[in-house]
Design a protein around this motif. Structure first.
Motif, short mmCIF file in Angstrom:
data_model
loop_
_atom_site.label_atom_id
_atom_site.label_comp_id
_atom_site.label_asym_id
_atom_site.label_seq_id
_atom_site.Cartn_x
_atom_site.Cartn_y
_atom_site.Cartn_z
N ASN A 118 36.14 35.90 40.78
CA ASN A 118 35.23 36.29 41.86
C ASN A 118 34.51 37.57 41.48
OD1 ASN A 118 33.93 36.70 44.32
ND2 ASN A 118 35.71 37.73 45.20
N VAL A 154 32.58 34.22 45.70
CA VAL A 154 33.12 33.14 46.52
C VAL A 154 32.00 32.52 47.36
CG1 VAL A 154 34.70 32.62 48.42
CG2 VAL A 154 35.45 34.11 46.55
N GLN A 171 39.84 26.60 50.50
CA GLN A 171 39.56 27.73 49.62
C GLN A 171 40.74 28.69 49.65
OE1 GLN A 171 35.59 29.83 49.62
NE2 GLN A 171 36.82 31.36 50.66
N VAL A 173 41.84 32.34 47.92
CA VAL A 173 41.41 33.49 47.12
C VAL A 173 42.64 34.34 46.83
CG1 VAL A 173 39.87 35.46 46.99
CG2 VAL A 173 39.13 33.40 48.19
N ALA A 191 39.22 32.89 42.69
CA ALA A 191 39.04 31.90 43.75
C ALA A 191 39.47 30.52 43.28
CB ALA A 191 37.58 31.86 44.20
#
Length: 199
Positions: A118, A154, A171, A173, A191
């Motif tokens: 990211n 992201v 998603q 992270v 990510a």
């Protein structure tokens, strides 16, 4: 065979997303740790793809099905809908034609799983503010020797999926292997995005 302890944190999270008994295509599979773990612990039927000869040899030594191919040319070797999950881990930022590979992932598979550094992570932003290109745990190269040619955040990746008629299913992270729930685009360095065709 690889065990849970030998998998990188991002691969552990990918493995957790893949149900037992599914068909998995691992693009840029490197030495095949993820596929070996999935076959040993979740009884998946998997194939790896990599361009590096040493990676191919390592996969064969693990007893994995693997093909040597350049992902930049697409996935013509595979028929539509051949897999349940298609994985691309820490590779997409080094590819030239990102739109093609994402489209190909959902042509040959039902669900895509991608991990990438990211670029919106606060340490990267801080280094740019200081006038330097970022170097970090997830971006370990200097500007002059990096294989990475595309950096995204992201939010950027989610926007690209929308442009291509795809949707984010999940998603995750991470930073140093731990999930980041608060301000993930600022506080997360890596990510993992699970995506599928938009409904």
């Amino acid at each position: 065979m690889a065990t849970a302890l030998t998998l990188r944190p991002d691969l552990q999270h990918i493995a957790a997303q893949i149900p037992a008994g599914t068909r998995v295509l691992d693009l840029g599979c490197a030495e095949g740790d993820l596929l070996a773990w999935l076959q040993a612990h979740k009884n998946v039927r998997g194939i790896g793809v990599d361009v590096d000869v040493n990676s191919i040899v390592a996969c064969v030594e693990k007893g994995l099905n693997v093909i040597q191919a350049d992902l930049e040319t697409g996935l013509q070797s595979f028929e539509d809908g051949s897999f349940d999950y298609v994985v691309l881990s820490l590779t997409i930022q080094a590819m030239h034609n990102i739109e093609l590979i994402l489209q190909e992932m959902l042509r040959v598979g039902k669900v895509g799983l991608v991990t990438f550094p990211n670029f919106g992570f606060w340490e990267n932003r801080w280094q740019i503010l200081l006038g330097r290109m970022p170097v970090s745990e997830t971006i370990p190269y200097e500007w002059y020797n990096t294989p990475n040619i595309h950096f995204c955040t992201v939010h950027d990746f989610a926007r690209l999926l929308g442009k291509l008629g795809m949707q984010v299913e999940q998603q995750i992270v991470l930073h140093q292997g731990e999930r980041v729930e608060f301000w993930p685009n600022l506080l997360g360095s890596l990510a993992l995005v699970q995506f599928s065709p938009a409904q």
